[in-house]
Design an enzyme around this catalytic site. Structure first.
Site, mmCIF file in Angstrom:
data_model
loop_
_atom_site.group_PDB
_atom_site.id
_atom_site.type_symbol
_atom_site.label_atom_id
_atom_site.label_comp_id
_atom_site.label_asym_id
_atom_site.label_seq_id
_atom_site.Cartn_x
_atom_site.Cartn_y
_atom_site.Cartn_z
ATOM 1 C CG ASP A 180 -1.796 1.132 1.212
ATOM 2 O OD1 ASP A 180 -1.643 2.056 0.735
ATOM 3 O OD2 ASP A 180 -2.868 1.239 1.639
ATOM 4 C CG HIS A 181 1.550 4.002 -3.364
ATOM 5 N ND1 HIS A 181 0.334 3.427 -3.862
ATOM 6 C CD2 HIS A 181 1.163 5.334 -3.449
ATOM 7 C CE1 HIS A 181 -0.292 4.404 -4.538
ATOM 8 N NE2 HIS A 181 0.017 5.679 -4.021
ATOM 9 C CG HIS A 243 -4.267 4.361 -0.919
ATOM 10 N ND1 HIS A 243 -3.397 3.271 -0.863
ATOM 11 C CD2 HIS A 243 -4.596 4.451 -2.132
ATOM 12 C CE1 HIS A 243 -3.033 3.009 -2.089
ATOM 13 N NE2 HIS A 243 -3.742 3.577 -2.920
HETATM 14 P P1 NAD Z 1 1.095 -1.990 -17.339
HETATM 15 O O1 NAD Z 1 -0.137 -2.569 -18.059
HETATM 16 O O2 NAD Z 1 1.907 -0.816 -17.458
HETATM 17 O O3 NAD Z 1 2.393 -3.365 -17.206
HETATM 18 C C1 NAD Z 1 2.016 -4.547 -17.176
HETATM 19 C C2 NAD Z 1 3.161 -5.315 -17.339
HETATM 20 O O4 NAD Z 1 2.909 -6.929 -17.299
HETATM 21 C C3 NAD Z 1 4.185 -5.284 -18.685
HETATM 22 O O5 NAD Z 1 5.469 -5.512 -18.476
HETATM 23 C C4 NAD Z 1 3.648 -6.448 -19.578
HETATM 24 O O6 NAD Z 1 4.523 -7.020 -20.277
HETATM 25 C C5 NAD Z 1 3.530 -7.611 -18.523
HETATM 26 N N1 NAD Z 1 2.630 -8.679 -18.830
HETATM 27 C C6 NAD Z 1 1.270 -8.729 -19.142
HETATM 28 N N2 NAD Z 1 0.860 -9.841 -19.443
HETATM 29 C C7 NAD Z 1 1.934 -10.706 -19.215
HETATM 30 C C8 NAD Z 1 1.835 -12.103 -19.473
HETATM 31 N N3 NAD Z 1 1.026 -12.881 -19.644
HETATM 32 N N4 NAD Z 1 3.159 -12.542 -19.132
HETATM 33 C C9 NAD Z 1 4.169 -11.953 -18.878
HETATM 34 N N5 NAD Z 1 4.119 -10.495 -18.756
HETATM 35 C C10 NAD Z 1 2.992 -9.976 -19.035
HETATM 36 O O7 NAD Z 1 0.829 -2.265 -15.727
HETATM 37 P P2 NAD Z 1 1.297 -1.135 -14.374
HETATM 38 O O8 NAD Z 1 0.619 0.178 -14.469
HETATM 39 O O9 NAD Z 1 2.949 -1.246 -14.289
HETATM 40 O O10 NAD Z 1 0.901 -1.937 -13.155
HETATM 41 C C11 NAD Z 1 1.049 -3.149 -12.669
HETATM 42 C C12 NAD Z 1 0.344 -3.371 -11.410
HETATM 43 O O11 NAD Z 1 0.709 -2.396 -10.439
HETATM 44 C C13 NAD Z 1 -0.993 -3.553 -11.528
HETATM 45 O O12 NAD Z 1 -1.633 -4.421 -10.298
HETATM 46 C C14 NAD Z 1 -1.350 -2.185 -11.068
HETATM 47 O O13 NAD Z 1 -2.766 -2.126 -10.313
HETATM 48 C C15 NAD Z 1 -0.437 -1.739 -9.793
HETATM 49 N N6 NAD Z 1 0.099 -0.333 -9.556
HETATM 50 C C16 NAD Z 1 0.406 0.369 -10.554
HETATM 51 C C17 NAD Z 1 0.766 1.742 -10.393
HETATM 52 C C18 NAD Z 1 1.210 2.467 -11.433
HETATM 53 O O14 NAD Z 1 1.561 3.581 -11.154
HETATM 54 N N7 NAD Z 1 1.373 2.122 -12.563
HETATM 55 C C19 NAD Z 1 0.321 2.281 -9.252
HETATM 56 C C20 NAD Z 1 -0.186 1.536 -8.024
HETATM 57 C C21 NAD Z 1 -0.172 -0.100 -8.309
#
Ligand code: NAD
Length: 500
Positions: A180-181, A243
């Site tokens: 939980d950032h 959060h």
């Molecule tokens: P994103 O869609 O940008 O990235 C997803 C990644 O997963 C990519 O590297 C993609 O290649 C990989 N991927 C997808 N399907 C795949 C598969 N079948 N096999 C292997 N790799 C696969 O998503 P994100 O924004 O980086 O978010 C990732 C997680 O972090 C999510 O759970 C999101 O809710 C959480 N999160 C993200 C943020 C943010 O700032 N982006 C903030 C809080 C939480």
């Protein structure tokens, strides 16, 4: 638990080409490296679907560090620790290659079999990956094994239980680090210190002296390209379940016996257990939902939520939530904790306002000019600091009282940019400190609280949507939520710390 020492481990990042990895994880790891907190004995395997060579991946890592405006000292050396494996996490065959790669790096860098598996991917893959890590032997290591898992942890209690059962087949509770950032933010971590290290506050931190507490997290951005995710989430699941409730737990918990992970978590869990359950028609008395319409922000037109990409044009999803939480225990009986969070609001700000009760007989009270109550404001972002609002004598003749603010800006005292939440959390995970991660009981109790509200909202269409304009303070009903208790939301602009 070693403190502030160089840490040694193999970090496997699933979702290595994604937004989170690029924007947060690589720059945070770099900062740890630059500060000497990552030992020479560390390696990172990036896992994602796209085919990349190690060199291309290292270039990506360097670019994301530089884009985060970090100085590039030793960046080549840092990036040389990064390796890439193109792998579809649903493909069983591919995990054996990953295992061999991990073992080779273990030997090459002398990592002692310490492994961190960071799941920076869509949540539907969390269970599959955890099960494969175990069944394909990646978790059979002589060192520690830890699973870091991003939000959302489930969509409701039932799906969270299902996910938890899967990951518990491969990792024990104390090996699971649920991110939980907000818990990595400096000023959220400061809540405990402000409360428990000050004789000035702790004796007053109860229903005898505090009239209400307000927790606000507002954003100016809309959902942008996250419409598909947000449609199934809404502000309640996206912000309140995790959060907002975590901040309330830190504000409301009893002093722990010791500052250990177990003691702090068990006090927080007791707060979640004391939360008054709100369900059925009661929800409308305690909670307000909102959805933004079309309008203007900074002179530019912005679309209504229902016109955002991937959003149902008749969507009933809330982009704003305000609520009144009651904590039914001896310390807090009768004190409302108001929370509000939303998108496309007038200010980007996360703040906590603790409003103290008026003293019983205030000699400086004038009927047409009431004194301001004492407020303790904890500024979480974008400003980081504390302001204490007091009354003092107005300069000049007479004995009139006026409001004064004592301000402390965290960044100016530390004389540096405060560390990113992810930097602190990654380091905590490496040294095995799970205090600032959510325990399963916290997750389960908060889902069970939130589910009752979402059940009611899903069964009743909100006819007033859209009910707030971009750049506003949110729906009118959120103002009335406090007015009927004789309070009002403190305005963000009145609380700002000019000298922060
Ligand atoms: P994103 O869609 O940008 O990235 C997803 C990644 O997963 C990519 O590297 C993609 O290649 C990989 N991927 C997808 N399907 C795949 C598969 N079948 N096999 C292997 N790799 C696969 O998503 P994100 O924004 O980086 O978010 C990732 C997680 O972090 C999510 O759970 C999101 O809710 C959480 N999160 C993200 C943020 C943010 O700032 N982006 C903030 C809080 C939480």
């Amino acid at each position: 638990m070693a403190k502030y020492k160089e840490q040694t481990s193999l970090i496997m990042i699933f979702g290595a080409t994604g937004d989170l990895a690029n924007r947060k994880l690589y720059p945070s790891l770099y900062r740890l490296f630059r500060k000497g907190l990552l030992s020479e004995r560390f390696a990172v395997i990036g896992v994602a679907r796209r085919p990349l060579t190690n060199e291309q991946f290292q270039e990506n890592v360097k670019n994301s560090v530089l884009e985060a405006k970090e100085t590039g000292n030793n960046i080549e050396e840092f990036a040389s620790h990064f390796y890439y494996h193109s792998h579809d996490v649903t493909d069983s065959g591919s995990y054996t290659v990953l295992k061999r790669m991990a073992e080779d790096l273990d030997n090459q860098y002398g990592l002692g079999g310490n492994r961190i598996f960071y799941l920076a991917m869509a949540p539907e893959f969390f269970g599959t990956i955890a099960l494969h890590l175990k069944s394909d032997g990646l978790t059979d290591v002589p060192g520690f094994k830890r699973l870091v898992i991003e939000k959302p942890f489930g969509h409701d209690l039932a799906s969270a239980v299902e996910l938890n059962e899967k990951i518990r087949k491969a990792f024990s509770e104390d090996e699971i680090y649920r991110i939980d950032h907000y818990l990595g933010k400096q000023m959220v971590q400061n809540i405990e210190v402000i409360r428990f290290a000050n004789a000035l506050f702790e004796p007053l931190w109860n229903n005898r002296y505090i009239s209400n507490i307000q927790v606000t997290s507002s954003e100016t951005l809309g959902v942008e390209e996250r419409g598909r995710y947000y449609e199934n989430s809404g502000a309640l699941r996206d912000m309140v379940q995790n959060h907002m409730l975590q901040m309330v737990a830190l504000l409301a918990m009893e002093p722990p016996i010791k500052l250990t992970t177990d003691e702090i978590r068990s006090e927080k869990i007791r707060v979640f257990r004391s939360l008054r359950e709100i369900e059925g028609d009661e929800v409308a008395k305690y909670f307000v939902r909102g959805q933004y319409g079309a309008g203007e922000m900074n002179g530019l037109p912005v679309p209504a939520y229902r016109d955002e990409p991937m959003v149902d044009p008749h969507s009933n999803t809330e982009t704003y939530v305000a609520g009144k939480l009651m904590i039914d225990n001896a310390r807090w009986a009768g004190v409302p904790f108001y929370i509000r969070t939303g998108k496309r609001l007038g200010a980007k700000s996360t703040k906590i306002v603790v409003q103290f009760k008026d003293i019983p007989m205030n000699l400086y009270y004038q009927p047409n000019k009431p004194l301001n109550p004492n407020l303790l404001v904890i500024h979480i972002q974008p400003e980081e600091g504390i302001t204490l609002h007091l009354n003092a004598k107005k300069a000049g003749q007479g004995m009139d009282a006026t409001e004064v603010k004592l301000s402390f800006a965290n960044t100016s005292v530390n004389e540096m940019n405060t560390p990113e939440a992810y930097e602190l959390l990654l380091y905590d995970c490496m040294r095995g400190d799970a205090t600032n991660f959510a325990h399963w009981d916290e997750v389960a109790l908060s889902w069970s609280f939130v589910d009752k509200i979402s059940d009611y909202w899903e069964s009743t269409k909100e006819e007033s949507f859209p009910n707030y304009a971009p750049g506003s303070r949110g729906p009118e009903a959120a103002e009335q939520l406090l007015e009927k208790d004789g309070f009002f939301w403190w305005r963000v602009r009145d609380l700002n710390v000019e000298n922060c």
